[in-house]
Design a protein around this motif. Structure first.
Motif, PDB file in Angstrom:
ATOM      1  N   VAL A   1      16.821  13.350 -20.970  1.00  0.00           N
ATOM      2  CA  VAL A   1      16.945  13.373 -22.424  1.00  0.00           C
ATOM      3  C   VAL A   1      15.983  14.395 -23.015  1.00  0.00           C
ATOM      4  O   VAL A   1      14.956  14.720 -22.419  1.00  0.00           O
ATOM      5  N   ALA A   2      16.338  14.893 -24.187  1.00  0.00           N
ATOM      6  CA  ALA A   2      15.466  15.774 -24.969  1.00  0.00           C
ATOM      7  C   ALA A   2      15.339  15.150 -26.349  1.00  0.00           C
ATOM      8  O   ALA A   2      16.354  14.924 -27.024  1.00  0.00           O
ATOM      9  N   GLU A   3      14.114  14.857 -26.750  1.00  0.00           N
ATOM     10  CA  GLU A   3      13.889  14.264 -28.062  1.00  0.00           C
ATOM     11  C   GLU A   3      13.862  15.369 -29.118  1.00  0.00           C
ATOM     12  O   GLU A   3      13.104  16.332 -29.014  1.00  0.00           O
ATOM     13  N   GLU A   4      14.712  15.192 -30.119  1.00  0.00           N
ATOM     14  CA  GLU A   4      14.952  16.239 -31.108  1.00  0.00           C
ATOM     15  C   GLU A   4      14.249  15.958 -32.430  1.00  0.00           C
ATOM     16  O   GLU A   4      14.200  14.820 -32.896  1.00  0.00           O
ATOM     17  N   VAL A   5      13.719  17.028 -33.032  1.00  0.00           N
ATOM     18  CA  VAL A   5      13.141  16.940 -34.366  1.00  0.00           C
ATOM     19  C   VAL A   5      13.860  17.934 -35.266  1.00  0.00           C
ATOM     20  O   VAL A   5      14.503  18.873 -34.790  1.00  0.00           O
ATOM     21  N   PHE A   6      13.748  17.703 -36.564  1.00  0.00           N
ATOM     22  CA  PHE A   6      14.453  18.529 -37.535  1.00  0.00           C
ATOM     23  C   PHE A   6      13.479  19.223 -38.478  1.00  0.00           C
ATOM     24  O   PHE A   6      12.644  18.571 -39.098  1.00  0.00           O
ATOM     25  N   ALA A   7      13.617  20.536 -38.559  1.00  0.00           N
ATOM     26  CA  ALA A   7      12.731  21.317 -39.407  1.00  0.00           C
ATOM     27  C   ALA A   7      13.065  21.151 -40.891  1.00  0.00           C
ATOM     28  O   ALA A   7      12.164  21.140 -41.740  1.00  0.00           O
ATOM     29  N   ASP A   8      14.339  21.014 -41.189  1.00  0.00           N
ATOM     30  CA  ASP A   8      14.776  21.054 -42.588  1.00  0.00           C
ATOM     31  C   ASP A   8      15.178  19.698 -43.156  1.00  0.00           C
ATOM     32  O   ASP A   8      15.803  19.622 -44.206  1.00  0.00           O
ATOM     33  N   ARG A   9      14.832  18.615 -42.457  1.00  0.00           N
ATOM     34  CA  ARG A   9      15.184  17.277 -42.934  1.00  0.00           C
ATOM     35  C   ARG A   9      13.927  16.429 -43.129  1.00  0.00           C
ATOM     36  O   ARG A   9      12.936  16.587 -42.412  1.00  0.00           O
ATOM     37  N   THR A  10      13.991  15.518 -44.094  1.00  0.00           N
ATOM     38  CA  THR A  10      12.879  14.599 -44.300  1.00  0.00           C
ATOM     39  C   THR A  10      13.107  13.326 -43.490  1.00  0.00           C
ATOM     40  O   THR A  10      14.240  13.019 -43.097  1.00  0.00           O
ATOM     41  N   TYR A  11      12.028  12.602 -43.271  1.00  0.00           N
ATOM     42  CA  TYR A  11      12.066  11.410 -42.423  1.00  0.00           C
ATOM     43  C   TYR A  11      11.748  10.148 -43.205  1.00  0.00           C
ATOM     44  O   TYR A  11      10.921  10.158 -44.125  1.00  0.00           O
ATOM     45  N   GLN A  12      12.411   9.062 -42.815  1.00  0.00           N
ATOM     46  CA  GLN A  12      12.114   7.741 -43.345  1.00  0.00           C
ATOM     47  C   GLN A  12      10.953   7.138 -42.536  1.00  0.00           C
ATOM     48  O   GLN A  12      10.676   7.573 -41.415  1.00  0.00           O
ATOM     49  N   PRO A  13      10.278   6.113 -43.078  1.00  0.00           N
ATOM     50  CA  PRO A  13       9.141   5.514 -42.361  1.00  0.00           C
ATOM     51  C   PRO A  13       9.490   4.964 -40.977  1.00  0.00           C
ATOM     52  O   PRO A  13       8.609   4.863 -40.118  1.00  0.00           O
ATOM     53  N   ASP A  14      10.776   4.615 -40.742  1.00  0.00           N
ATOM     54  CA  ASP A  14      11.172   4.091 -39.433  1.00  0.00           C
ATOM     55  C   ASP A  14      11.507   5.197 -38.433  1.00  0.00           C
ATOM     56  O   ASP A  14      11.932   4.924 -37.304  1.00  0.00           O
ATOM     57  N   GLY A  15      11.340   6.457 -38.830  1.00  0.00           N
ATOM     58  CA  GLY A  15      11.606   7.577 -37.932  1.00  0.00           C
ATOM     59  C   GLY A  15      13.010   8.145 -38.032  1.00  0.00           C
ATOM     60  O   GLY A  15      13.307   9.149 -37.386  1.00  0.00           O
ATOM     61  N   SER A  16      13.873   7.514 -38.822  1.00  0.00           N
ATOM     62  CA  SER A  16      15.235   8.031 -39.002  1.00  0.00           C
ATOM     63  C   SER A  16      15.231   9.138 -40.061  1.00  0.00           C
ATOM     64  O   SER A  16      14.274   9.282 -40.831  1.00  0.00           O
ATOM     65  N   LEU A  17      16.310   9.912 -40.081  1.00  0.00           N
ATOM     66  CA  LEU A  17      16.426  10.978 -41.074  1.00  0.00           C
ATOM     67  C   LEU A  17      16.862  10.408 -42.413  1.00  0.00           C
ATOM     68  O   LEU A  17      17.654   9.465 -42.467  1.00  0.00           O
ATOM     69  N   THR A  18      16.373  10.995 -43.490  1.00  0.00           N
ATOM     70  CA  THR A  18      16.819  10.593 -44.826  1.00  0.00           C
ATOM     71  C   THR A  18      18.293  10.964 -44.982  1.00  0.00           C
ATOM     72  O   THR A  18      18.670  12.100 -44.694  1.00  0.00           O
TER      73      THR A  18
END
Length: 254
Positions: free
Chosen positions: A162-179
């Motif tokens: 697996v590769a854990e992905e992050v997003f440069a142009d998206r904001t995050y919710q406190p639970d780690g999910s994307l807004t």
């Protein structure tokens, strides 16, 4: 300390006479391409062209399967049973795999698209169906999933890389999910802020959520959205700043 990170982009999302994104140019600044497989975007001609282009530029070829929703660009959630999720992953990934092999290449990874991706972030049954489908196709394929999500957990449980992905142009919710994109604060519009957030995610393993709290995050790969108007400009800037910060762009699995 030397840092490495993969940079990926969702590409091949043009369809027939409709052109989306600047794929030919964005491809110069990434290490992995997630190519649409015809359900949410793309078609057989675009798939062929995208695979050839990725191979020429030595960019990792990945399948980007989505929900069967061309009109909604695969961004509308659907109530679909896990078995159907499994089948649609097999169908789409298998199609792109055929294009890759016909061009004397192999798939490197699989990244679900849009609503399907977000459904798999929180729903363990959907996440497991996706992971099992990828395993059935090729247990060596790398599964891209949101950092810390159920999809990442399912991939590890199933025994695929697996590769854990992050997003440069998206904001995050406190639970780690994307807004959700339906909310006004879903996107990080300022390129300088977006790049700064990425550097912190890579070096410190942290990102600030919308409520101001810090989330621990693992950044194996960074997503640049190929369908955004400023995707090319941002891709160039991100590569420059990563290099300036001593971060080496390297394809996952290599």
């Amino acid at each position: 300390m030397t840092y490495f990170v993969d940079v990926n982009s969702d590409l091949g999302e043009s369809f027939g006479a409709y052109k989306i994104g600047s794929d030919d140019l964005v491809m110069n600044y990434i290490s992995s391409a997630n190519i649409a497989c015809g359900f949410h975007a793309g078609d057989y001609n675009v798939m062929q062209h995208s695979v050839k282009m990725a191979a020429e530029k030595k960019v990792g070829i990945g399948a980007h399967p989505g929900l069967p929703d061309l009109i909604g660009f695969g961004r509308r959630p659907m109530k679909i049973a896990p078995q159907e999720i499994y089948n649609l992953i097999i169908y789409q990934v298998g199609a792109l795999q055929a294009f890759a092999r016909s061009n004397h290449n192999e798939l490197n990874h699989v990244k679900p698209h849009g609503a399907l991706y977000n459904m798999a972030v929180k729903d363990p049954e959907i996440a497991q169906a996706i992971a099992e489908a990828v395993y059935a196709i090729d247990p060596n394929l790398i599964l891209f999933g949101l950092a810390g999500s159920e999809l990442v957990k399912a991939g590890k449980k199933t025994g695929i890389p697996v590769a854990e992905e992050v997003f440069a142009d998206r904001t995050y919710q406190p639970d780690g999910s994307l807004t959700p994109r339906t909310l006004a604060n879903a996107m990080v519009e300022d390129a300088t802020e977006a790049v700064s957030r990425v550097i912190r995610m890579i070096k410190d393993g942290k990102v600030e959520a919308v409520d101001g709290s810090d989330i621990t995050i693992n950044a194996d790969t960074i997503c640049i959205h190929g369908d955004e108007p400023k995707s090319l400009e941002f891709a160039k800037r991100l590569c420059t700043v990563l290099t300036e910060n001593g971060i080496i762009i390297k394809r996952v699995g290599k």
